[in-house]
Enzyme design. Structure first.
Site, PDB file in Angstrom:
ATOM      1  N   THR A 206      -7.998   6.597 -47.192  1.00  0.00           N
ATOM      2  CA  THR A 206      -7.783   5.827 -48.416  1.00  0.00           C
ATOM      3  C   THR A 206      -7.010   6.600 -49.483  1.00  0.00           C
ATOM      4  OG1 THR A 206      -9.910   4.825 -47.921  1.00  0.00           O
ATOM      5  CG2 THR A 206      -9.003   4.387 -50.091  1.00  0.00           C
TER       6      THR A 206
ATOM      7  N   ASP B  84     -16.823   5.308 -30.754  1.00  0.00           N
ATOM      8  CA  ASP B  84     -17.784   4.844 -31.760  1.00  0.00           C
ATOM      9  C   ASP B  84     -18.587   3.678 -31.185  1.00  0.00           C
ATOM     10  OD1 ASP B  84     -19.246   3.872 -33.821  1.00  0.00           O
ATOM     11  OD2 ASP B  84     -17.573   3.571 -35.196  1.00  0.00           O
TER      12      ASP B  84
ATOM     13  N   ASP C 121      -9.198   7.535 -33.793  1.00  0.00           N
ATOM     14  CA  ASP C 121     -10.269   7.300 -34.765  1.00  0.00           C
ATOM     15  C   ASP C 121     -11.025   6.013 -34.414  1.00  0.00           C
ATOM     16  OD1 ASP C 121     -11.741   7.780 -37.064  1.00  0.00           O
ATOM     17  OD2 ASP C 121     -10.319   6.770 -38.386  1.00  0.00           O
ATOM     18  N   HIS C 122     -12.348   6.073 -34.443  1.00  0.00           N
ATOM     19  CA  HIS C 122     -13.207   4.881 -34.286  1.00  0.00           C
ATOM     20  C   HIS C 122     -12.815   3.917 -33.166  1.00  0.00           C
ATOM     21  CE1 HIS C 122     -15.933   5.327 -37.629  1.00  0.00           C
ATOM     22  NE2 HIS C 122     -14.933   5.721 -38.369  1.00  0.00           N
TER      23      HIS C 122
ATOM     24  N   GLU D 277     -15.585  12.982 -30.106  1.00  0.00           N
ATOM     25  CA  GLU D 277     -16.458  12.815 -31.266  1.00  0.00           C
ATOM     26  C   GLU D 277     -17.299  11.560 -31.052  1.00  0.00           C
ATOM     27  OE1 GLU D 277     -14.314  12.530 -35.010  1.00  0.00           O
ATOM     28  OE2 GLU D 277     -15.957  11.443 -35.958  1.00  0.00           O
TER      29      GLU D 277
ATOM     30  N   GLY E  69     -17.162   0.899 -45.840  1.00  0.00           N
ATOM     31  CA  GLY E  69     -17.713  -0.442 -45.718  1.00  0.00           C
ATOM     32  C   GLY E  69     -19.130  -0.509 -46.271  1.00  0.00           C
TER      33      GLY E  69
HETATM   34 ZN   LIG Z   1     -14.697   6.753 -40.066  1.00  0.00          ZN
END
Ligand SMILES: [Zn+2]
Length: 324
Positions: free
Chosen positions: A252, A119, A94-95, A147, A194
């Site tokens: 989250t 990213d 992820d990211h 991605e 964010g």
């Molecule tokens: Zn994200």
């Protein structure tokens, strides 16, 4: 079972065709891995685990060696998911920002993951395209999916942001997909983490459809990704899926599940480990049958499992595994 990149591609193609969403869940601990995979398997859904670079560092302990962390998380996911032959589980990075290029390369070359996210959205579009393309070229040699993302605003602390900066422009999405050949595209439609603190941030679900239609019209249909989706309503997520989203990221929500379930347990069982005020500390005996971590960690685990089962029913991935 653990999904190869090729199988994960099949999962997303099916999801796009039938318009359901795959829930991508961030993990760090074994308790989460167990809860989630059991949850996906219980509703016959495929699923995706995600590890952030931060999660990999944490998993490695004080060494903070994210290569060790990634190997551990990958091993957990692979070994645990092997118990469920009719439930496909992939692992995704992820990211990962451009400074983690070597880490992405390490994970791909060591067969740790099914897909990765590069990213580079904080870079200028042309640099984002160049960096993302480089990752795609490497990953595709190993049949690993990629991605990519454009449209994130720079700096989560910016007080004032213009609408134009927040939302992905369809023409830029088209250019990005054509030039990079990414498999999955994260569209910025107002849910960014964010940024979601702003009450002036409005969700543009129609923008997803606009991007999807434009990609299809130009012969480069892709699965779209929704980030920061923990706080969204079922209707918002189902609309996003109907409009072209195939991957919905969740982090989250699970963190809250785990914390609230365990907090509830300890509120009730406090005196299993804390001496009550009316008891002589010399005479107090803690209750081993209550403070054994297996007794309270399982509360968080059960809640997370139920949550992912509900997510899969909501997103339509339940009973839609490619392995059924
Ligand atoms: Zn994200």
């Amino acid at each position: 079972m653990f999904l190869t990149g090729t199988q994960l591609k099949e999962v997303f193609l099916k999801a796009k065709k039938q318009r359901f969403g795959i829930i991508a869940s961030n993990v760090v601990f074994d308790t989460q891995v167990r809860a989630l995979i059991q949850g996906y398997a219980a509703v016959n859904s495929d699923g995706l685990m995600q590890m952030s670079t931060g999660a990999c560092k944490y998993a490695a302990g004080t060494s903070q060696d994210l290569h060790i962390g990634a190997k551990m998380i990958s091993a957990m996911v692979k070994i645990f998911s092997a118990q469920f032959p009719k439930c496909g589980i992939g692992l995704h990075i992820d990211h990962a920002t451009p400074n983690y290029f070597d880490f992405i390369k390490f994970c791909i070359e060591n067969d740790l993951v099914s897909s990765v996210m590069i990213d580079a959205s904080a870079e200028k579009l042309e640099d984002n395209i160049r960096i993302t393309k480089e990752v795609v070229e490497l990953a595709h040699k190993y049949n690993i999916l990629v991605e990519g993302e454009i449209g994130h605003i720079k700096g989560a602390e910016d007080e004032i942001v213009s609408e134009d900066e927040l939302y992905t422009k369809p023409e830029e999405a088209l250019e990005f997909v054509i030039k990079t050949n990414v498999d999955l595209f994260a569209a910025s439609v107002g849910t960014n983490h964010g940024v979601t603190k702003g009450e002036n941030v409005v969700l543009h679900l129609d923008l997803i459809k606009e991007i999807d239609d434009l990609l299809i019209k130009n012969g480069v249909e892709r699965g779209l990704v929704l980030h920061g989706a923990s706080g969204l309503t079922d209707w918002q997520q189902q609309t996003a899926i109907a409009n072209g989203v195939v991957k919905i990221n969740k982090d989250t929500h699970y963190q809250m599940d785990m914390a609230s379930a365990i907090q509830e347990y300890w509120e009730k069982e406090k005196y299993a480990i804390v001496c009550p005020p009316d008891v002589d500390p010399a005479a107090y005996i803690p209750n081993k049958s209550k403070f054994d971590p297996r007794k309270w960690l399982i509360k968080g685990e059960e809640k997370m499992q139920n949550t992912v089962m509900e997510f899969c029913k909501m997103s339509g991935s339940a009973n839609n595994s490619i392995l059924l």
